[in-house]
Enzyme design. Structure first.
Site, PDB file in Angstrom:
ATOM      1  N   HIS A  75     -11.353  -8.550   7.391  1.00 27.03           N
ATOM      2  CA  HIS A  75     -10.849  -7.442   8.170  1.00 27.03           C
ATOM      3  C   HIS A  75     -12.378  -6.381   8.108  1.00 27.03           C
ATOM      4  O   HIS A  75     -12.749  -6.351   7.858  1.00 27.03           O
ATOM      5  CB  HIS A  75      -9.629  -5.846   7.583  1.00 27.03           C
ATOM      6  CG  HIS A  75      -8.472  -7.460   7.265  1.00 27.03           C
ATOM      7  ND1 HIS A  75      -7.605  -6.535   7.084  1.00 27.03           N
ATOM      8  CD2 HIS A  75      -8.119  -8.520   7.480  1.00 27.03           C
ATOM      9  CE1 HIS A  75      -6.848  -7.311   6.832  1.00 27.03           C
ATOM     10  NE2 HIS A  75      -6.630  -8.470   7.284  1.00 27.03           N
ATOM     11  N   TYR A 204      -2.918   2.478   5.255  1.00 26.74           N
ATOM     12  CA  TYR A 204      -2.138   3.394   3.746  1.00 26.74           C
ATOM     13  C   TYR A 204      -1.951   4.856   4.781  1.00 26.74           C
ATOM     14  O   TYR A 204      -2.435   5.541   5.059  1.00 26.74           O
ATOM     15  CB  TYR A 204      -3.870   4.324   3.392  1.00 26.74           C
ATOM     16  CG  TYR A 204      -4.747   2.546   2.069  1.00 26.74           C
ATOM     17  CD1 TYR A 204      -5.512   1.923   2.955  1.00 26.74           C
ATOM     18  CD2 TYR A 204      -4.023   2.908   0.595  1.00 26.74           C
ATOM     19  CE1 TYR A 204      -5.822   0.913   2.137  1.00 26.74           C
ATOM     20  CE2 TYR A 204      -4.851   1.383  -0.470  1.00 26.74           C
ATOM     21  CZ  TYR A 204      -5.874   1.100   0.509  1.00 26.74           C
ATOM     22  OH  TYR A 204      -5.900  -0.172  -0.093  1.00 26.74           O
ATOM     23  N   PRO A 296      -4.428   1.370  -8.301  1.00 25.95           N
ATOM     24  CA  PRO A 296      -5.132   0.475  -7.227  1.00 25.95           C
ATOM     25  C   PRO A 296      -4.822   1.301  -6.152  1.00 25.95           C
ATOM     26  O   PRO A 296      -5.355   0.180  -5.198  1.00 25.95           O
ATOM     27  CB  PRO A 296      -3.616  -0.346  -7.525  1.00 25.95           C
ATOM     28  CG  PRO A 296      -2.772   0.332  -8.240  1.00 25.95           C
ATOM     29  CD  PRO A 296      -3.649   1.977  -8.974  1.00 25.95           C
ATOM     30  N   LYS A 300      -9.843  -1.264  -6.290  1.00 26.38           N
ATOM     31  CA  LYS A 300     -11.407  -1.816  -7.063  1.00 26.38           C
ATOM     32  C   LYS A 300     -11.128  -2.405  -7.866  1.00 26.38           C
ATOM     33  O   LYS A 300     -12.113  -3.098  -8.849  1.00 26.38           O
ATOM     34  CB  LYS A 300     -11.991  -0.197  -6.863  1.00 26.38           C
ATOM     35  CG  LYS A 300     -12.075   0.708  -6.156  1.00 26.38           C
ATOM     36  CD  LYS A 300     -13.606  -0.427  -5.320  1.00 26.38           C
ATOM     37  CE  LYS A 300     -14.053   0.504  -4.116  1.00 26.38           C
ATOM     38  NZ  LYS A 300     -14.049  -0.981  -3.593  1.00 26.38           N
ATOM     39  N   TYR A 386     -14.868   1.927   0.369  1.00 29.01           N
ATOM     40  CA  TYR A 386     -14.302   0.320   0.451  1.00 29.01           C
ATOM     41  C   TYR A 386     -14.576  -0.799   0.602  1.00 29.01           C
ATOM     42  O   TYR A 386     -14.175  -1.623  -0.254  1.00 29.01           O
ATOM     43  CB  TYR A 386     -13.113   1.445   1.593  1.00 29.01           C
ATOM     44  CG  TYR A 386     -12.690   0.560   1.716  1.00 29.01           C
ATOM     45  CD1 TYR A 386     -10.579   0.901   0.595  1.00 29.01           C
ATOM     46  CD2 TYR A 386     -11.781  -0.702   2.484  1.00 29.01           C
ATOM     47  CE1 TYR A 386      -9.945   0.380   1.137  1.00 29.01           C
ATOM     48  CE2 TYR A 386     -10.552  -1.151   2.527  1.00 29.01           C
ATOM     49  CZ  TYR A 386      -9.231  -0.673   1.107  1.00 29.01           C
ATOM     50  OH  TYR A 386      -8.337  -1.738   1.084  1.00 29.01           O
TER      51      TYR A 386
HETATM   52  P1  FAD Z   1      -6.943  -9.848 -16.105  1.00 29.84           P
HETATM   53  O1  FAD Z   1      -6.566 -10.045 -14.842  1.00 29.84           O
HETATM   54  O2  FAD Z   1      -5.293  -8.271 -16.341  1.00 29.84           O
HETATM   55  O3  FAD Z   1      -7.007  -9.909 -17.042  1.00 29.84           O
HETATM   56  C1  FAD Z   1      -6.922 -10.382 -19.016  1.00 29.84           C
HETATM   57  C2  FAD Z   1      -5.918 -11.876 -19.161  1.00 29.84           C
HETATM   58  O4  FAD Z   1      -6.503 -11.870 -20.845  1.00 29.84           O
HETATM   59  C3  FAD Z   1      -4.605 -12.525 -19.378  1.00 29.84           C
HETATM   60  O5  FAD Z   1      -4.630 -13.430 -18.512  1.00 29.84           O
HETATM   61  C4  FAD Z   1      -3.964 -11.676 -20.319  1.00 29.84           C
HETATM   62  O6  FAD Z   1      -3.125 -12.305 -20.165  1.00 29.84           O
HETATM   63  C5  FAD Z   1      -4.772 -11.898 -21.239  1.00 29.84           C
HETATM   64  N1  FAD Z   1      -4.840 -11.816 -22.555  1.00 29.84           N
HETATM   65  C6  FAD Z   1      -4.789 -10.639 -22.575  1.00 29.84           C
HETATM   66  N2  FAD Z   1      -4.347 -10.248 -24.600  1.00 29.84           N
HETATM   67  C7  FAD Z   1      -4.829 -11.206 -24.815  1.00 29.84           C
HETATM   68  C8  FAD Z   1      -5.166 -12.037 -26.383  1.00 29.84           C
HETATM   69  N3  FAD Z   1      -5.086 -11.232 -27.100  1.00 29.84           N
HETATM   70  N4  FAD Z   1      -6.187 -13.381 -26.870  1.00 29.84           N
HETATM   71  C9  FAD Z   1      -5.486 -13.788 -25.543  1.00 29.84           C
HETATM   72  N5  FAD Z   1      -5.089 -13.785 -24.168  1.00 29.84           N
HETATM   73  C10 FAD Z   1      -5.405 -12.140 -23.605  1.00 29.84           C
HETATM   74  N6  FAD Z   1      -7.770  -4.702  -7.725  1.00 29.84           N
HETATM   75  C11 FAD Z   1      -8.531  -4.767  -6.748  1.00 29.84           C
HETATM   76  O7  FAD Z   1     -10.170  -4.488  -6.751  1.00 29.84           O
HETATM   77  N7  FAD Z   1      -8.110  -4.870  -4.858  1.00 29.84           N
HETATM   78  C12 FAD Z   1      -6.759  -4.725  -5.339  1.00 29.84           C
HETATM   79  O8  FAD Z   1      -6.479  -4.284  -3.810  1.00 29.84           O
HETATM   80  C13 FAD Z   1      -5.870  -4.219  -6.110  1.00 29.84           C
HETATM   81  N8  FAD Z   1      -4.483  -3.660  -6.446  1.00 29.84           N
HETATM   82  C14 FAD Z   1      -3.830  -4.263  -7.490  1.00 29.84           C
HETATM   83  C15 FAD Z   1      -2.498  -4.010  -7.767  1.00 29.84           C
HETATM   84  C16 FAD Z   1      -2.071  -3.683  -8.528  1.00 29.84           C
HETATM   85  C17 FAD Z   1      -0.242  -4.201  -8.194  1.00 29.84           C
HETATM   86  C18 FAD Z   1      -2.255  -3.697  -9.673  1.00 29.84           C
HETATM   87  C19 FAD Z   1      -1.484  -4.378 -11.089  1.00 29.84           C
HETATM   88  C20 FAD Z   1      -3.270  -4.218 -10.056  1.00 29.84           C
HETATM   89  C21 FAD Z   1      -4.046  -4.240  -8.466  1.00 29.84           C
HETATM   90  N9  FAD Z   1      -5.572  -4.986  -8.984  1.00 29.84           N
HETATM   91  C22 FAD Z   1      -6.037  -4.775  -7.715  1.00 29.84           C
HETATM   92  C23 FAD Z   1      -6.080  -4.783 -10.223  1.00 29.84           C
HETATM   93  C24 FAD Z   1      -6.161  -5.699 -10.576  1.00 29.84           C
HETATM   94  O9  FAD Z   1      -5.312  -6.869 -10.004  1.00 29.84           O
HETATM   95  C25 FAD Z   1      -7.255  -6.126 -12.326  1.00 29.84           C
HETATM   96  O10 FAD Z   1      -7.837  -5.315 -12.070  1.00 29.84           O
HETATM   97  C26 FAD Z   1      -7.824  -6.818 -12.854  1.00 29.84           C
HETATM   98  O11 FAD Z   1      -6.433  -8.047 -12.961  1.00 29.84           O
HETATM   99  C27 FAD Z   1      -8.684  -7.465 -13.761  1.00 29.84           C
HETATM  100  O12 FAD Z   1      -9.152  -8.770 -13.994  1.00 29.84           O
HETATM  101  P2  FAD Z   1      -9.425  -9.037 -15.822  1.00 29.84           P
HETATM  102  O13 FAD Z   1      -9.918 -10.352 -15.841  1.00 29.84           O
HETATM  103  O14 FAD Z   1     -10.656  -7.732 -16.537  1.00 29.84           O
HETATM  104  O15 FAD Z   1      -8.158  -8.876 -16.400  1.00 29.84           O
HETATM  105  C1  DHB Z   2      -3.751  -4.714  -1.896  1.00 27.84           C
HETATM  106  C2  DHB Z   2      -3.285  -3.947  -3.038  1.00 27.84           C
HETATM  107  C3  DHB Z   2      -4.038  -2.547  -3.769  1.00 27.84           C
HETATM  108  O1  DHB Z   2      -4.240  -2.143  -4.420  1.00 27.84           O
HETATM  109  C4  DHB Z   2      -4.960  -2.045  -2.540  1.00 27.84           C
HETATM  110  O2  DHB Z   2      -5.701  -1.266  -2.610  1.00 27.84           O
HETATM  111  C5  DHB Z   2      -5.265  -3.069  -1.160  1.00 27.84           C
HETATM  112  C6  DHB Z   2      -4.086  -4.179  -1.197  1.00 27.84           C
HETATM  113  C7  DHB Z   2      -3.408  -5.660  -2.329  1.00 27.84           C
HETATM  114  O3  DHB Z   2      -2.545  -6.513  -2.744  1.00 27.84           O
HETATM  115  O4  DHB Z   2      -3.239  -6.925  -1.096  1.00 27.84           O
END
Ligand code: FAD
Ligand code: DHB
Length: 392
Positions: A75, A204, A296, A300, A386
């Site tokens: 995009h 947005y 979210p 980021k 962004y």
């Molecule tokens: P996680 O993905 O949470 O991974 C952690 C892992 O650790 C999990 O698999 C969990 O099961 C495991 N775990 C936890 N405790 C234990 C334990 N005790 N023993 C073993 N394993 C364990 N980010 C963006 O950059 N862009 C976006 O567009 C965006 N949109 C989002 C929209 C939504 C609705 C949500 C909820 C989040 C969004 N995010 C976005 C954020 C993004 O999803 C998270 O920041 C990302 O998943 C972080 O990755 P991580 O590997 O740090 O943690």
């Molecule tokens: C998506 C999630 C976000 O939090 C955002 O800011 C933009 C897009 C997505 O899931 O596509």
């Protein structure tokens, strides 16, 4: 009892833990990944969708970008909709050609798992880590419980990539960490629907009735979000109510309809900002959501998690292969500078786009939005943050 010994024990197979495992393997650093959920569960967990310019390039450089380049949607702009009008922020024009890639987080997770298992690596799925010991001693120990066995891993370092509410931060005395936190008076209801998006770029929207976001995963799958009160539950939102509300908040005279289709997944996520510092406590290194959460709205969270791993992998490689601890010593300070920038941007986007009960606040929000779409300077800052906050 499964008794293992490795250089780095990685807790969590989200994007952060999986990318760290991949980078360490590439450099010949032995590591074990432990994940409390099943492979199927982590591969189906629907979350983020936007990958920054520099992060997408980095993933490609380290051999994880093939499918992302093929199937990800590139995009060049994003739309801000408020006061019933649409304004395009020309991301690429404002950032010397940078873009974002829309690619589901679970697709990246699938790619990283396939890479590791495909070349003989292992992931201990269904093993919940319950305890980390020896973090300030000569060796750390990770203890967990699987479906059949207890697991004990002796290691030089533990990477806490276990997301928010994980075990890593709980294993450190509370006095060793500072927690900065803010909650917001709304949550996001997110859906994934089998419906062709009616927009090519993300929208947005700030509407008097609340926030809405139009995103997508492919030419036939839409990803949509609604800002809802934090007390709302999924039972309160029938399919009809969701589509009706999306149509009210997202459509304008020029773009009259949101395409509807079967809803494949839905969830409600509370909005929080959290920073836990420092990101290193002895032999424990925190990364990703384990040490910081952003609301979210700025897209980021995952980018920040992957940005941490880029720094952490180099630091662990320098220490474990060359005995050079300087990068590891600097790890927390290096990351926190970028983390706070992401917190600021996510807070700015969140507060500008979610209408408030406070009239004065609403006036400020609309002034900020007008500034973002009418002054090149404000639009440039927004576009740079962004597209490439982690690469600035
Ligand atoms: P996680 O993905 O949470 O991974 C952690 C892992 O650790 C999990 O698999 C969990 O099961 C495991 N775990 C936890 N405790 C234990 C334990 N005790 N023993 C073993 N394993 C364990 N980010 C963006 O950059 N862009 C976006 O567009 C965006 N949109 C989002 C929209 C939504 C609705 C949500 C909820 C989040 C969004 N995010 C976005 C954020 C993004 O999803 C998270 O920041 C990302 O998943 C972080 O990755 P991580 O590997 O740090 O943690
Ligand atoms: C998506 C999630 C976000 O939090 C955002 O800011 C933009 C897009 C997505 O899931 O596509």
């Amino acid at each position: 009892m499964k008794d293992l010994r490795t250089q780095v024990a990685i807790v969590g197979a989200g994007p952060a833990g999986l990318l760290l495992g991949h980078l360490l393997r590439q450099h010949g650093v032995d590591n074990v990944i432990v994940e409390r959920r099943s492979r199927e569960y982590v591969e189906q967990r629907v979350r983020a969708g936007v990958i920054e310019f520099g992060i997408a390039n980095f993933l490609e450089e380290v051999g994880v970008g093939q499918r992302l380049r093929r199937e990800g949607l590139t995009h060049h702009g994003v739309e801000l909709r408020f006061d019933h009008q649409t304004h395009r922020v020309a991301l690429s024009d404002l950032t010397e050609g940078k873009t974002i890639t829309v690619y589901g987080q679970q697709e990246l997770v699938k790619d990283l798992i396939a890479l590791r298992l495909g070349d003989g690596g292992e992931i201990l799925f269904d093993v919940e880590v319950s305890e980390l010991d020896g973090l300030s001693g000569p060796q750390a120990v990770v203890r967990g419980k699987g479906l059949e066995d207890e697991v004990r891993i002796e290691c030089d370092y533990v990477a806490g990539c276990d997301g928010s509410f994980g075990v890593a931060t709980r294993s450190v005395p509370a006095s060793a960490l500072r927690r900065h936190e803010r909650t917001y008076p709304f949550s996001w209801l997110g859906i994934l629907a089998q419906a062709a998006p009616t927009t090519e770029e993300l929208i947005y929207a700030r509407h008097e009735r609340g926030f809405a976001l139009y995103s997508m995963r492919s030419p036939s799958v839409s990803r949509l979000y609604l800002g809802v009160p934090p007390t709302d539950t999924l039972e309160m939102w029938s399919d009809d109510r969701i589509w009706e509300e999306l149509n009210v908040r997202l459509t304008t005279e020029e773009s009259p309809k949101v395409n509807e289709g079967p809803i494949m997944e839905r969830s409600i996520t509370a909005m929080r900002s959290v920073v836990i510092e420092p990101m290193r406590c002895g032999r424990l290194l925190l990364a990703g959501d384990a040490s910081h959460i952003v609301p979210p709205t700025g897209a980021k969270g995952m980018n920040l998690a992957l940005g941490d791993i880029r720094v952490l992998a180099s630091a662990l490689v320098a220490q474990l292969l060359e005995g050079d601890e300087r990068l590891l010593d600097a790890y927390s300070a290096t990351c926190l500078e970028r983390v706070w920038r992401a917190e600021e941007f996510s807070n700015y986007m969140t507060q500008m786009l979610h209408p408030s009960d406070d009239d004065f606040e609403n006036g400020v929000q609309r002034a900020r939005l007008r500034q973002a779409v009418t002054t090149r300077e404000a639009a440039t800052v927004l576009a740079r943050n962004y597209c490439d906050l982690n690469g600035l």
